[in-house]
Design a protein around this motif. Structure first.
Motif, PDB file in Angstrom:
ATOM      1  N   ARG A  94      -9.911  -3.768 -13.563  1.00 18.44           N
ATOM      2  CA  ARG A  94      -8.729  -2.916 -13.683  1.00 18.44           C
ATOM      3  C   ARG A  94      -7.923  -2.893 -12.389  1.00 18.44           C
ATOM      4  NH1 ARG A  94      -9.354   0.099 -18.450  1.00 18.44           N
ATOM      5  NH2 ARG A  94     -11.485   0.036 -19.282  1.00 18.44           N
ATOM      6  N   VAL A  95      -8.602  -2.873 -11.262  1.00 15.20           N
ATOM      7  CA  VAL A  95      -7.895  -2.940  -9.981  1.00 15.20           C
ATOM      8  C   VAL A  95      -7.131  -4.258  -9.882  1.00 15.20           C
ATOM      9  CG1 VAL A  95      -8.209  -3.135  -7.482  1.00 15.20           C
ATOM     10  CG2 VAL A  95      -9.425  -1.373  -8.754  1.00 15.20           C
ATOM     11  N   GLU A  96      -7.758  -5.329 -10.289  1.00 14.00           N
ATOM     12  CA  GLU A  96      -7.112  -6.643 -10.206  1.00 14.00           C
ATOM     13  C   GLU A  96      -5.904  -6.730 -11.125  1.00 14.00           C
ATOM     14  OE1 GLU A  96     -10.469  -9.126 -10.962  1.00 14.00           O
ATOM     15  OE2 GLU A  96     -11.141  -9.088  -8.861  1.00 14.00           O
ATOM     16  N   GLU A  97      -5.930  -6.030 -12.257  1.00 13.86           N
ATOM     17  CA  GLU A  97      -4.773  -6.005 -13.147  1.00 13.86           C
ATOM     18  C   GLU A  97      -3.576  -5.340 -12.468  1.00 13.86           C
ATOM     19  OE1 GLU A  97      -6.218  -4.029 -16.593  1.00 13.86           O
ATOM     20  OE2 GLU A  97      -7.149  -5.815 -17.458  1.00 13.86           O
ATOM     21  N   VAL A  98      -3.835  -4.239 -11.757  1.00  7.41           N
ATOM     22  CA  VAL A  98      -2.740  -3.571 -11.049  1.00  7.41           C
ATOM     23  C   VAL A  98      -2.280  -4.417  -9.864  1.00  7.41           C
ATOM     24  CG1 VAL A  98      -2.012  -1.452  -9.902  1.00  7.41           C
ATOM     25  CG2 VAL A  98      -3.628  -1.325 -11.791  1.00  7.41           C
ATOM     26  N   LEU A  99      -3.207  -5.058  -9.179  1.00  7.72           N
ATOM     27  CA  LEU A  99      -2.830  -5.958  -8.089  1.00  7.72           C
ATOM     28  C   LEU A  99      -1.923  -7.080  -8.582  1.00  7.72           C
ATOM     29  CD1 LEU A  99      -6.114  -6.301  -6.007  1.00  7.72           C
ATOM     30  CD2 LEU A  99      -3.872  -5.651  -5.097  1.00  7.72           C
ATOM     31  N   SER A 100      -2.187  -7.568  -9.780  1.00  3.63           N
ATOM     32  CA  SER A 100      -1.345  -8.644 -10.319  1.00  3.63           C
ATOM     33  C   SER A 100       0.084  -8.173 -10.549  1.00  3.63           C
ATOM     34  CB  SER A 100      -1.948  -9.186 -11.619  1.00  3.63           C
ATOM     35  OG  SER A 100      -1.837  -8.244 -12.667  1.00  3.63           O
ATOM     36  N   VAL A 101       0.256  -6.887 -10.827  1.00  5.76           N
ATOM     37  CA  VAL A 101       1.592  -6.334 -10.972  1.00  5.76           C
ATOM     38  C   VAL A 101       2.321  -6.361  -9.632  1.00  5.76           C
ATOM     39  CG1 VAL A 101       2.917  -4.236 -11.511  1.00  5.76           C
ATOM     40  CG2 VAL A 101       0.974  -4.890 -12.946  1.00  5.76           C
ATOM     41  N   ILE A 102       1.621  -5.983  -8.560  1.00  6.89           N
ATOM     42  CA  ILE A 102       2.237  -5.998  -7.230  1.00  6.89           C
ATOM     43  C   ILE A 102       2.691  -7.401  -6.855  1.00  6.89           C
ATOM     44  CG2 ILE A 102       1.859  -5.589  -4.761  1.00  6.89           C
ATOM     45  CD1 ILE A 102      -0.104  -3.467  -5.421  1.00  6.89           C
ATOM     46  N   GLU A 103       1.868  -8.383  -7.178  1.00 10.76           N
ATOM     47  CA  GLU A 103       2.219  -9.759  -6.810  1.00 10.76           C
ATOM     48  C   GLU A 103       3.515 -10.208  -7.474  1.00 10.76           C
ATOM     49  OE1 GLU A 103       0.629 -10.969  -4.418  1.00 10.76           O
ATOM     50  OE2 GLU A 103      -1.062  -9.599  -4.454  1.00 10.76           O
ATOM     51  N   GLY A 104       3.879  -9.586  -8.589  1.00 10.60           N
ATOM     52  CA  GLY A 104       5.124  -9.945  -9.269  1.00 10.60           C
ATOM     53  C   GLY A 104       6.314  -9.119  -8.837  1.00 10.60           C
ATOM     54  N   LEU A 105       6.116  -8.190  -7.899  1.00 11.76           N
ATOM     55  CA  LEU A 105       7.198  -7.330  -7.417  1.00 11.76           C
ATOM     56  C   LEU A 105       7.702  -7.825  -6.067  1.00 11.76           C
ATOM     57  CD1 LEU A 105       5.640  -3.833  -8.252  1.00 11.76           C
ATOM     58  CD2 LEU A 105       7.419  -5.037  -9.538  1.00 11.76           C
ATOM     59  N   PRO A 106       8.922  -7.477  -5.692  1.00 13.04           N
ATOM     60  CA  PRO A 106       9.443  -7.881  -4.379  1.00 13.04           C
ATOM     61  C   PRO A 106       8.628  -7.253  -3.251  1.00 13.04           C
ATOM     62  CG  PRO A 106      11.210  -7.088  -5.819  1.00 13.04           C
ATOM     63  CD  PRO A 106       9.924  -6.752  -6.498  1.00 13.04           C
ATOM     64  N   ARG A 107       8.557  -7.929  -2.127  1.00 12.37           N
ATOM     65  CA  ARG A 107       7.883  -7.375  -0.951  1.00 12.37           C
ATOM     66  C   ARG A 107       8.653  -6.153  -0.457  1.00 12.37           C
ATOM     67  NH1 ARG A 107       4.840 -10.522   2.542  1.00 12.37           N
ATOM     68  NH2 ARG A 107       4.611  -8.552   3.674  1.00 12.37           N
ATOM     69  N   SER A 108       7.927  -5.136  -0.095  1.00 16.22           N
ATOM     70  CA  SER A 108       8.517  -3.939   0.509  1.00 16.22           C
ATOM     71  C   SER A 108       7.406  -3.215   1.256  1.00 16.22           C
ATOM     72  CB  SER A 108       9.112  -3.010  -0.556  1.00 16.22           C
ATOM     73  OG  SER A 108       8.097  -2.408  -1.341  1.00 16.22           O
ATOM     74  N   GLY A 109       7.794  -2.298   2.150  1.00 16.63           N
ATOM     75  CA  GLY A 109       6.785  -1.540   2.872  1.00 16.63           C
ATOM     76  C   GLY A 109       5.877  -0.777   1.935  1.00 16.63           C
ATOM     77  N   TRP A 110       6.466  -0.197   0.887  1.00 13.65           N
ATOM     78  CA  TRP A 110       5.669   0.570  -0.076  1.00 13.65           C
ATOM     79  C   TRP A 110       4.698  -0.325  -0.831  1.00 13.65           C
ATOM     80  CZ3 TRP A 110       4.531   5.481  -1.389  1.00 13.65           C
ATOM     81  CH2 TRP A 110       3.928   5.691  -2.627  1.00 13.65           C
TER      82      TRP A 110
END
Length: 353
Positions: free
Chosen positions: A163-179
């Motif tokens: 489940r953590v890896e599923e959420v991490l995969s979402v981040i990888e598809g988002l633009p880089r930002s400090g948040w």
């Protein structure tokens, strides 16, 4: 509480006709998801129990309440130990108002119940809004991972890791930002914890390496207060593993990366109690780190065994002791830090395993 996907509930002082009462689990729009009647308790006179099967419901469980046979709420005194009234929030605004991301004491005290609540939140709330990962997704994914670590069950830990890896995969598809970078480090930290219990050495190593890979962003990240708490602990663990594995140069590299993380946080410090408490506990790691770095630099070129046995001035400990206790065990965020430290140090002692 929740056990094995079942809600276990006791009702005391019920009226003379308990058959007219039921416990109901309801979904986001108030729809009935599961219901259980009250049965006399075998171990306490005047007490009734109910068990609701929540394992295969089509929607997130918002909460479990006492009702009459027609489905109308029944007034009941909820005891402090009852943690099933609010298991999910309907939207991000309600989640923010509940302060579950920032106030751990507002979550269920029972570990398995807290993990169940986190999973309901992950089912109900969006993981990203626009170009930003939601705090709800990060907090709840990490929460269920840490509680799974404390359960010390490999299957449960592996599920939490997925489940953590599923959420991490979402981040990888988002633009880089400090948040997003800060949220990524938080989830990678949760991932290496749960991977240790799951026995996934590759995921453990990859998570720590990925955090080190963001070292050049630590000092300038506007969310440095969110970064440092996880980054410093993770880098301590990585350095400890490297030292016990005989990789002194790699350990020094990980230790050196701790400094910009702390500097970035120190430049943005504020006076909120929770922030001050986290910063204090993290900055206490700086002493052992500094003494250790000096010890490693004092006599370069020693073989791995000699390095581990070398005393660290100012700590009355050897390098190996500092690696095991001050770096690895103190870097772990869960209540069973000693147990996880044992797993991790065993891996470090067998680099080829």
């Amino acid at each position: 509480m929740i056990r094995g996907g079942w809600a276990l509930i006791r009702v005391s002082g019920a009226p003379p006709a308990p058959e007219q009462l039921r416990l109901a689990a309801r979904g986001p729009a108030g729809g009935l998801l599961a219901v259980a009647s009250l049965e006399p308790s075998d171990d306490r006179q005047g007490s009734f129990v109910a068990r609701l099967d929540l394992r295969a419901l089509p929607q997130a469980v918002m909460g479990i309440t006492l009702e009459d046979a027609a489905g109308s709420p029944v007034t009941a005194q909820v005891m402090p130990a009852y943690e099933l009234a609010t298991l999910c929030c309907p939207d991000l605004a309600a989640f923010a108002a509940a302060r579950l991301a920032r106030k751990k004491r507002l979550r269920p005290r029972d570990g398995e119940t807290q993990r169940f609540q986190a999973l309901q939140m992950l089912r109900q709330l969006p993981w990203s809004v626009g170009s930003r990962l939601t705090e709800a997704a990060m907090t709840m994914a990490a929460t269920q991972a840490y509680r799974a670590c404390e359960a010390e069950e490999a299957v449960t830990a592996a599920d939490a890791q997925r489940r953590v890896e599923e959420v991490l995969s979402v981040i990888e598809g988002l633009p880089r930002s400090g948040w997003n970078d800060a949220m990524r480090i938080s989830l990678l930290t949760a991932r290496w914890h749960v991977a240790a219990v799951a026995g996934d050495r590759a995921a453990f190593t990859a998570s720590l390496s990925a955090i080190l890979g963001q070292r050049h962003d630590f000092r300038d990240n506007q969310e440095a207060l969110l970064v440092y708490y996880n980054a410093v602990r993770s880098l301590c663990v990585l350095a400890g593993v490297h030292l016990l594995s005989g990789r002194v140069a790699e350990a020094q590299d990980a230790l050196a990366a701790i400094i910009p993380a702390m500097q970035g946080a120190g430049a943005r410090v504020d006076l909120r109690h929770a922030v001050a408490k986290e910063m204090g506990s993290t900055f206490r790691l700086l002493g052992p780190v500094q003494f250790l770095m000096e010890a490693l630099q004092a006599k370069p070129g020693l073989d791995a065994a000699a390095v581990v046995a070398r005393p660290v001035r100012g700590l009355d400990m050897t390098v190996g002791d500092v690696a095991r206790v001050s770096l690895i065990q103190r870097g772990i965020r869960t209540a069973n830090a000693a147990r996880l430290a044992g797993i991790i140090t065993a891996w470090a002692a067998d680099p080829a395993g």
